[in-house]
Design a protein around this motif. Structure first.
Motif, PDB file in Angstrom:
ATOM      1  N   ALA A  40       0.862  -1.190   0.000  1.00 19.53           N
ATOM      2  CA  ALA A  40       0.000   0.000   0.000  1.00 19.53           C
ATOM      3  C   ALA A  40       0.893   1.233   0.000  1.00 19.53           C
ATOM      4  O   ALA A  40       2.089   1.150   0.299  1.00 19.53           O
ATOM      5  N   ASP A  41       0.309   2.379  -0.333  1.00 16.80           N
ATOM      6  CA  ASP A  41       1.057   3.637  -0.257  1.00 16.80           C
ATOM      7  C   ASP A  41       1.547   3.840   1.175  1.00 16.80           C
ATOM      8  O   ASP A  41       0.877   3.448   2.136  1.00 16.80           O
ATOM      9  N   LEU A  42       2.726   4.477   1.318  1.00 16.24           N
ATOM     10  CA  LEU A  42       3.317   4.724   2.633  1.00 16.24           C
ATOM     11  C   LEU A  42       3.874   6.142   2.658  1.00 16.24           C
ATOM     12  O   LEU A  42       4.783   6.460   1.886  1.00 16.24           O
ATOM     13  N   GLU A  43       3.328   6.985   3.536  1.00 14.42           N
ATOM     14  CA  GLU A  43       3.819   8.365   3.645  1.00 14.42           C
ATOM     15  C   GLU A  43       4.913   8.457   4.691  1.00 14.42           C
ATOM     16  O   GLU A  43       4.779   7.973   5.810  1.00 14.42           O
ATOM     17  N   VAL A  44       6.011   9.123   4.306  1.00 18.95           N
ATOM     18  CA  VAL A  44       7.126   9.406   5.203  1.00 18.95           C
ATOM     19  C   VAL A  44       7.275  10.920   5.233  1.00 18.95           C
ATOM     20  O   VAL A  44       7.537  11.539   4.209  1.00 18.95           O
ATOM     21  N   ASN A  69      13.804   5.794  -3.443  1.00 21.94           N
ATOM     22  CA  ASN A  69      12.482   5.323  -3.854  1.00 21.94           C
ATOM     23  C   ASN A  69      12.687   4.487  -5.111  1.00 21.94           C
ATOM     24  O   ASN A  69      13.047   5.022  -6.159  1.00 21.94           O
ATOM     25  N   VAL A  70      12.484   3.170  -5.004  1.00 23.90           N
ATOM     26  CA  VAL A  70      12.720   2.263  -6.124  1.00 23.90           C
ATOM     27  C   VAL A  70      11.402   2.055  -6.877  1.00 23.90           C
ATOM     28  O   VAL A  70      10.484   1.398  -6.378  1.00 23.90           O
ATOM     29  N   TYR A  71      11.341   2.669  -8.057  1.00 27.50           N
ATOM     30  CA  TYR A  71      10.161   2.543  -8.916  1.00 27.50           C
ATOM     31  C   TYR A  71      10.211   1.206  -9.655  1.00 27.50           C
ATOM     32  O   TYR A  71      11.270   0.809 -10.142  1.00 27.50           O
ATOM     33  N   PRO A  72       9.072   0.534  -9.809  1.00 30.80           N
ATOM     34  CA  PRO A  72       9.071  -0.715 -10.577  1.00 30.80           C
ATOM     35  C   PRO A  72       9.226  -0.423 -12.071  1.00 30.80           C
ATOM     36  O   PRO A  72       9.028   0.716 -12.515  1.00 30.80           O
ATOM     37  N   PRO A  73       9.581  -1.443 -12.853  1.00 32.83           N
ATOM     38  CA  PRO A  73       9.675  -1.249 -14.307  1.00 32.83           C
ATOM     39  C   PRO A  73       8.343  -0.758 -14.890  1.00 32.83           C
ATOM     40  O   PRO A  73       7.272  -1.094 -14.388  1.00 32.83           O
ATOM     41  N   SER A  74       8.464   0.046 -15.933  1.00 32.60           N
ATOM     42  CA  SER A  74       7.276   0.563 -16.626  1.00 32.60           C
ATOM     43  C   SER A  74       7.586   0.643 -18.113  1.00 32.60           C
ATOM     44  O   SER A  74       8.715   0.397 -18.535  1.00 32.60           O
ATOM     45  N   ASN A  75       6.588   1.015 -18.909  1.00 30.74           N
ATOM     46  CA  ASN A  75       6.822   1.169 -20.351  1.00 30.74           C
ATOM     47  C   ASN A  75       7.875   2.238 -20.616  1.00 30.74           C
ATOM     48  O   ASN A  75       8.702   2.094 -21.507  1.00 30.74           O
ATOM     49  N   ASP A  76       7.825   3.330 -19.861  1.00 31.13           N
ATOM     50  CA  ASP A  76       8.773   4.415 -20.066  1.00 31.13           C
ATOM     51  C   ASP A  76      10.173   4.088 -19.533  1.00 31.13           C
ATOM     52  O   ASP A  76      11.174   4.570 -20.061  1.00 31.13           O
ATOM     53  N   PHE A  77      10.221   3.309 -18.461  1.00 36.88           N
ATOM     54  CA  PHE A  77      11.499   2.955 -17.828  1.00 36.88           C
ATOM     55  C   PHE A  77      11.531   1.444 -17.589  1.00 36.88           C
ATOM     56  O   PHE A  77      11.231   0.979 -16.488  1.00 36.88           O
ATOM     57  N   LYS A 125       2.353   2.279  -3.728  1.00 32.68           N
ATOM     58  CA  LYS A 125       2.160   0.827  -3.753  1.00 32.68           C
ATOM     59  C   LYS A 125       2.975   0.250  -4.913  1.00 32.68           C
ATOM     60  O   LYS A 125       2.974   0.803  -6.013  1.00 32.68           O
ATOM     61  N   GLY A 126       3.686  -0.846  -4.656  1.00 26.66           N
ATOM     62  CA  GLY A 126       4.502  -1.486  -5.687  1.00 26.66           C
ATOM     63  C   GLY A 126       5.941  -0.991  -5.718  1.00 26.66           C
ATOM     64  O   GLY A 126       6.812  -1.635  -6.291  1.00 26.66           O
ATOM     65  N   HIS A 127       6.193   0.187  -5.127  1.00 26.69           N
ATOM     66  CA  HIS A 127       7.561   0.704  -5.027  1.00 26.69           C
ATOM     67  C   HIS A 127       8.270  -0.017  -3.882  1.00 26.69           C
ATOM     68  O   HIS A 127       7.645  -0.690  -3.069  1.00 26.69           O
ATOM     69  N   ARG A 128       9.571   0.151  -3.812  1.00 28.98           N
ATOM     70  CA  ARG A 128      10.372  -0.375  -2.703  1.00 28.98           C
ATOM     71  C   ARG A 128      11.082   0.793  -2.027  1.00 28.98           C
ATOM     72  O   ARG A 128      11.375   1.794  -2.674  1.00 28.98           O
ATOM     73  N   ILE A 129      11.365   0.635  -0.751  1.00 27.86           N
ATOM     74  CA  ILE A 129      12.172   1.607  -0.016  1.00 27.86           C
ATOM     75  C   ILE A 129      13.558   0.993   0.139  1.00 27.86           C
ATOM     76  O   ILE A 129      13.686  -0.158   0.568  1.00 27.86           O
TER      77      ILE A 129
END
Length: 183
Positions: A40-44, A69-77, A125-129
């Motif tokens: 889930a989303d997590l606010e820091v 902030n580790v973004y998951p793979p996407s079409n753009d990246f 959500k789906g990102h990693r710290i």
């Protein structure tokens, strides 16, 4: 230096990488701590503080920390993006006071506090710290010669072998000010 957050991987067009395009997390001189993908989303929001227990083969060295902030793979990246949120450094000789230096005894374990600038960010959500620990963050911070000689008057350089401890007696950790989600 370019202002703002940057993907934490080398690029062939960046002078310090010399053609190496690996993520910085793949380097053998970077210790990486990373969560699983967030459910889930997590606010820091607030102060970011790393408490680190470490030793070194050198009488002086640096310890650096980065929150990423580790973004998951996407079409753009397709490889995702490892976006730095905050970073900071502590020079070992100033671990107890910024006014008076105190060299380390090689091999002895010391506690270090690395305080980054405060932040306010929602890790989606789906990102990693991720937290990266290293002994250098050049060119953002100057390089420590690791000799214990007077600063800016060193005549030699040595490679420091550093150890990070994270056990019950040496609880290295990051303090993240998590804000509970509202409904």
């Amino acid at each position: 230096m370019v202002n703002g957050a940057l993907d934490q991987r080398c690029r062939s067009d960046y002078w310090a990488c010399e053609g190496d395009t690996r993520p910085l997390s793949a380097r053998n001189d970077v210790l990486v701590f990373q969560t699983s993908p967030l459910a889930a989303d997590l606010e820091v929001t607030g102060r970011l503080v790393v408490k680190l227990w470490a030793s070194s083969s050198a009488p002086d060295t640096d310890f650096t920390a980065k929150l990423i902030n580790v973004y998951p793979p996407s079409n753009d990246f397709p490889a995702g993006v490892d976006l730095n949120v905050a970073d900071s450094i502590i020079r070992a000789r100033y671990r107890t006071s910024r006014e008076k230096s105190e060299l380390m005894t090689p091999g002895q374990v010391y506690e270090f506090t690395i305080e980054m600038y405060p932040t306010s960010l929602v890790f989606k959500k789906g990102h990693r710290i991720r937290v990266d620990i290293s002994s250098s963050n050049f060119p953002r911070f100057d390089v420590n010669p690791n000799t214990g000689e007077p600063l800016n008057r060193n005549r030699r350089w040595v490679v420091a072998t550093n150890s990070i401890y994270h056990d019950p007696q040496h609880p290295s950790h990051i303090e993240l000010p998590v804000i509970p989600a509202t409904k």
